[in-house]
Design an enzyme around this catalytic site. Structure first.
Site, PDB file in Angstrom:
ATOM      1  N   GLU A 263       0.832  -1.211   0.000  1.00  8.82           N
ATOM      2  CA  GLU A 263       0.000   0.000   0.000  1.00  8.82           C
ATOM      3  C   GLU A 263       0.863   1.256   0.000  1.00  8.82           C
ATOM      4  O   GLU A 263       0.598   2.229  -0.718  1.00  8.82           O
ATOM      5  CB  GLU A 263      -0.931  -0.014   1.216  1.00  8.82           C
ATOM      6  CG  GLU A 263      -1.751   1.257   1.406  1.00  8.82           C
ATOM      7  CD  GLU A 263      -1.649   1.805   2.820  1.00  8.82           C
ATOM      8  OE1 GLU A 263      -1.258   2.980   2.959  1.00  8.82           O
ATOM      9  OE2 GLU A 263      -1.944   1.056   3.766  1.00  8.82           O
TER      10      GLU A 263
ATOM     11  N   GLU B  29      10.204   1.473   2.215  1.00  7.50           N
ATOM     12  CA  GLU B  29       8.876   1.469   2.830  1.00  7.50           C
ATOM     13  C   GLU B  29       8.649   0.267   3.729  1.00  7.50           C
ATOM     14  O   GLU B  29       7.869   0.347   4.679  1.00  7.50           O
ATOM     15  CB  GLU B  29       7.797   1.522   1.744  1.00  7.50           C
ATOM     16  CG  GLU B  29       7.842   2.772   0.888  1.00  7.50           C
ATOM     17  CD  GLU B  29       7.645   4.042   1.695  1.00  7.50           C
ATOM     18  OE1 GLU B  29       6.791   4.065   2.604  1.00  7.50           O
ATOM     19  OE2 GLU B  29       8.364   5.029   1.427  1.00  7.50           O
TER      20      GLU B  29
END
Length: 968
Positions: A64, A137
């Site tokens: 995401e 991330e």
């Protein structure tokens, strides 16, 4: 409406949401599209994929984050941030759920809306998701040199360290995982920090290839944009794919024939004399709801059981004396098989079985006696009022429709069924006073053996043990690396940092679509406001369309109170509505509010006034009602203002325990706000007041107050009575009404009678004695992450800025701080804040693995600002700020905002001046802000909320920089 690329499956009007709903299926890929056509200018788009994780490595969550870090069409490092910087979005984010990942956007500006949709579609369907992005991330090994310690870095890794530092989050995760051991719901979709480093890049890539495909997509559009263009936009992307079979079904959890129990620990402290470190929750798995009627029934039953302080199950738990605050208390409908749970926190762990027994016994009693007619009438009225008002607050209505439809739709159900409610509401109302809810308690809870009792207790050694386990694990990894491998990790670290620091090519940045300055409105949006008086009270009226609802705010000037009375205000406000009156207990009062209004609530507002620097401090009682119930609502307000039973010691004690538990639950999810409040408490009077009412000082006050309630209740009650006598004064009062014009005359007459009941008298502003604070503070909590803040009052430093500062800081937040604190530092977030009226400025980080490194980043901000800004970036930042200024509000919020601006001195002339300054922002403003943050670097006040090890290490390196205080 037909379209060559889509098959029209359904086309029907849904009166309840004033929309024409068209359900399509893309012929080539099978993608499903819900197109809601209505007159809402706040347009919404969202694309959702079923993304069931197989374990707790955080794969869906990391993806995401990652898809928004560059795509085929927009090959820049952070298109998401470019949109944050320079879009007029009213919503822009992405969310990972246990079974799906959603990407919604919203905007009132049509051109901006189409820009957002295009960037998001390209991001999810054609992301770059390089290994560099995965490491940034998700997680990676970081080694600054061959002799440095090996560490983990990664945004999601540290975000989830923060989540797992919250006892409430640990309890929820433990309970859900135990309740669904055989399905995807038994895995942590956010990711367990202990497991995240097991995730490989190959798995990560494969997950995207498997699930991020139109054949697995559900798309929603809602608003006043052209319905045919929606389909054209989608087909341009979907046509590049062929249909595939995607196995993303969330399988049903097999049912048990006997309850189970699970226990665990969290990193926390123990009071050896008075154990209050335990938590217990009783949880059930329910069957898939059968349509709108059953979901509405579930919601109403949740409200009846525990949806307010007077609800019988919540009341029993609060009055038991076994704990400090209720956990849960409702049915969560976001899972295919819903989860219900309720419990207590702040218990002695040895009392867990007593709490479980109390919950089950109370449910058995309610299954026999049911609910009173007054309770059911209140629940029905509240639900019907909310459904018809359709006030979604700061969330765009279209997003609410999107997630409402998504529940059944994701699992093969009817997406339209949940959007209508008239028939379901009528059916539930017809059944409500019969045996329905008694039978539901038996069916859903008492006769349901699929139950887990989940307990947690504090382990004061757990934080250090987990930190050491991570160190040992990394040491073992390092020991297994030969010199060549070590040098490879060092090189990889250097390479990733270089990539993070690299600047995107101007030609690539130019590909991100944006508005121009010509697309921006030059003038502020005003709200109709008439000011007059009712008796001695100031009266503001706003003629706005409110579909027959009257919105009322009654405000009282808090500056009449003494310094020592200020920390009582949060509890005093709650006591007005939750202790009852001389005529009715608080249960009856709560039911009366529910039966006759859309809700009555209290809150406080604080600001430094623009024109004179004085403090605006107000207490508000706010409510909403239809016209024929407006007088009833005013009677309720009169009763609570003048006759609240402030002598109700036991109820007051319960509320004090709840406040304390609530503050402690906010420490991890809201740590940056707590730090911000603490920094500014030493800077301005209004911020000092905020600290007394909501900060660490308030928490310290609560701990002492709880003891005084038991040892010296008379003095506590005397303070509460004194507050009422001083505060509720017609001469220090405002009334704010937002309603249709045809309701005004009748409302003013009723308001006149209401004001006449309140006492008058001389209004005197108190002089507050502000407490002092250490120059720099380290506030210790049992957490694996930190919240690092530094700030100063720029006016006190002789620095005067204009509203252009908001443009400069938007650029700083989305470039330098994003890169230094989040991307390179691994924190979940880093930002700066500035209030033009007070002059208060602060740097803040969120779920941060660093401390001194983050302070160094703050101190380097001036250099970054002096590097200047290109015209394209400047325009984007101006657009983003104007978008913030023009965010949509529903009628009640518009009326309140207009009134609050008057009270804090922000006139329309001031607002227009500030807008003009924003639009005129230039390079000179960047130099002015550079000088300001340079002054903050030199003279700013530091506050850190975080783990003891990190604060101790910082003090060792910086000669005792932080004065240490343990918060919990």
């Amino acid at each position: 409406m037909s379209h060559p690329a889509f098959e029209l499956v359904r086309d029907e009007a849904i009166a309840e949401i004033n929309s024409q709903a068209r359900l399509y299926r893309h012929k080539k890929t099978g993608a499903e599209v819900l197109s809601l056509i209505n007159d809402d200018e706040n347009k919404v788009f969202g694309i959702t994929f079923k993304t069931p994780p197989e374990d707790a490595n955080g794969i869906a969550h990391i993806l995401e984050h990652s898809v928004l870090c560059g795509s085929r069409k927009y090959p820049v490092k952070k298109p998401f941030v470019e949109l944050l910087k320079g879009s007029m979005h009213t919503f822009l984010n992405a969310m990972t759920y246990p079974d799906k990942t959603a990407y919604p956007v919203a905007s009132q500006n049509l051109k901006d809306f189409y820009n957002l949709v295009d960037v998001y579609l390209d991001a999810v369907l054609f992301p770059i998701i390089s290994e560099d992005t995965f490491e940034q991330e998700g997680w990676h090994y970081e080694l600054d040199s061959a002799d440095a310690p090996l560490v983990y870095k990664g945004v999601v890794f540290n975000e989830m360290k923060g989540v797992y530092s919250s006892p409430d989050s640990v309890m929820h995760t433990q309970s859900q995982n135990a309740l669904y051991p055989d399905t995807t719901y038994g895995k942590s979709s956010g990711g367990d920090p202990k497991v995240i480093p097991d995730l490989t890049y190959a798995q990560f890539k494969r997950f995207h290839e498997t699930y991020y495909h139109p054949s697995n997509a559900r798309v929603v559009f809602s608003g006043d944009d052209a319905p045919e263009k929606r389909l054209d936009i989608l087909d341009a992307y979907f046509d590049q794919f062929d249909r595939i079979a995607v196995d993303a079904e969330v399988k049903l959890q097999p049912r048990w024939n006997a309850p189970r129990a699970v226990s665990g620990t969290y990193a926390g402290t123990i009071d050896s004399e008075k154990r209050r470190d335990g938590m217990v929750s009783v949880n059930w798995m329910l069957d898939e709801p059968d349509g709108r009627e059953e979901t509405l029934s579930h919601g109403m039953l949740s409200y009846l059981l525990a949806g307010n302080s007077a609800a019988p199950l919540r009341k029993k738990l609060n009055e038991s004396g076994l704990g400090e605050g209720v956990l849960g208390g409702g049915i969560s409908t976001y899972l295919r098989q819903p989860m219900a749970g309720v419990g207590l926190k702040g218990i002695d762990p040895s009392n867990a079985e007593k709490v479980e027994a109390l919950i089950l016994d109370t449910l058995r009693d309610l299954a026999e006696t049911g609910f009173s007619d007054e309770q059911i009438d209140a629940a029905i009225n509240m639900f019907e009022f909310n459904l018809r008002e359709n006030n979604t607050g700061s969330t765009p209505r279209g997003m609410s429709y999107m997630f409402t439809a998504m529940g059944p739709w994701l699992h093969g159900g009817d997406p339209l069924a949940q959007l209508s409610f008239e028939e379901a509401l009528a059916s539930v109302k017809a059944k409500a006073k019969g045996e329905h809810f008694k039978n539901e308690i038996r069916r859903l809870f008492l006769d349901n053996p699929h139950r887990v009792t989940s307990t947690l207790e504090a382990d004061p050694e757990q934080g250090a043990r987990e930190a050491q386990a991570e160190v040992d694990k990394l040491a073992a990894v390092r020991a297994g690396l030969d010199n060549e491998a070590i040098q490879s990790v060092v090189a990889r670290t250097e390479r990733l940092k270089a990539l993070q620091e690299a600047v995107d090519k101007p030609e690539d940045l130019a590909k991100i679509p944006t508005l121009s300055r010509d697309d921006l409105e030059r003038d502020i949006r005003t709200i109709p406001t008439d000011e007059s008086a009712i008796d001695a009270a100031r009266f503001f009226y706003h003629d706005l369309a409110t579909i027959g609802i009257l919105y009322l705010d009654v405000g009282f000037d808090v500056t009449v109170l003494d310094s020592e009375q200020l920390p009582y205000m949060p509890l005093f406000g709650r006591a007005l509505l939750q202790t009852g009156t001389s005529k009715e207990d608080f249960v009856s009062l709560t039911q009366r509010i529910g039966r006759t209004t859309g809700g009555v609530a209290q809150h406080r507002a604080l600001a430094t006034r623009s024109e004179d620097g004085q403090t605006a401090a107000w207490f508000f009682l706010s409510g909403k009602a239809v016209a024929d119930k407006f007088g009833d609502m005013l009677d309720i307000m009169s009763d609570v203002l003048l006759d609240a039973r402030l002598s109700n010691k036991e109820r007051f004690r319960q509320m004090a325990l709840e406040e304390k538990a609530g503050f402690e639950a906010r420490l991890v999810p809201g740590g940056n706000g707590i730090v911000d409040t603490r920094i500014k408490a030493a800077l301005t009077e209004a911020s000092w007041v905020a600290e007394q009412m909501s900060g660490v000082s308030y928490h310290e006050f609560l701990k002492g107050l709880i003891e005084r309630i038991d040892s010296d209740w008379a003095s506590v009650e005397a303070v509460l009575v004194s507050i009422r006598e001083k505060l509720f004064n017609r001469g220090a009062m405002v009334i704010n009404l937002t309603a249709d014009a045809d309701l005004l005359d009748r409302a003013k007459s009723e308001l006149g009678q209401f004001v006449g009941k309140l006492p008058g008298g001389k209004f005197e502003r108190a002089t507050w004695r502000q407490s002092s604070f250490a120059a720099h503070e380290g506030l210790i909590i049992p957490a694996q992450v930190n919240y690092v803040g530094k700030g100063a009052n720029l006016k006190a430093l002789g620095i005067q800025l204009t509203a252009s500062a908001s443009v400069v800081l938007r650029h700083l937040n989305t470039t330098y701080l994003w890169d230094k604190v989040r991307v390179q530092g691994g924190a979940y977030g880093g930002s700066s804040r500035f209030d033009l009226s007070s002059g208060n400025f602060s740097f803040l980080s969120y779920r941060d693995p660093n401390l001194l490194k983050t302070l160094e980043a703050y101190d380097g901000a001036a250099k970054a600002l002096r590097a200047g800004i290109g015209e394209q970036d400047l325009t984007r930042s101006i657009i983003g700020v104007i978008g913030d200024l023009d965010r949509p509000e529903f009628a009640d919020a518009k009326g309140y905002s207009a009134m609050w601006r008057i009270l804090n001195g922000t006139t329309d002339a001031v607002r227009q001046q500030r807008r003009d300054e924003v639009l005129a922002t230039s390079a000179a403003d960047f130099e002015a802000m550079a000088a300001a943050v340079e002054a903050v670097a030199e003279k700013g006040r530091i506050v850190v909320l975080g783990g003891e090890a990190a604060i101790t290490a910082a003090n060792a390196e910086r000669d005792g920089l932080l004065k240490v205080q343990k918060v919990v």
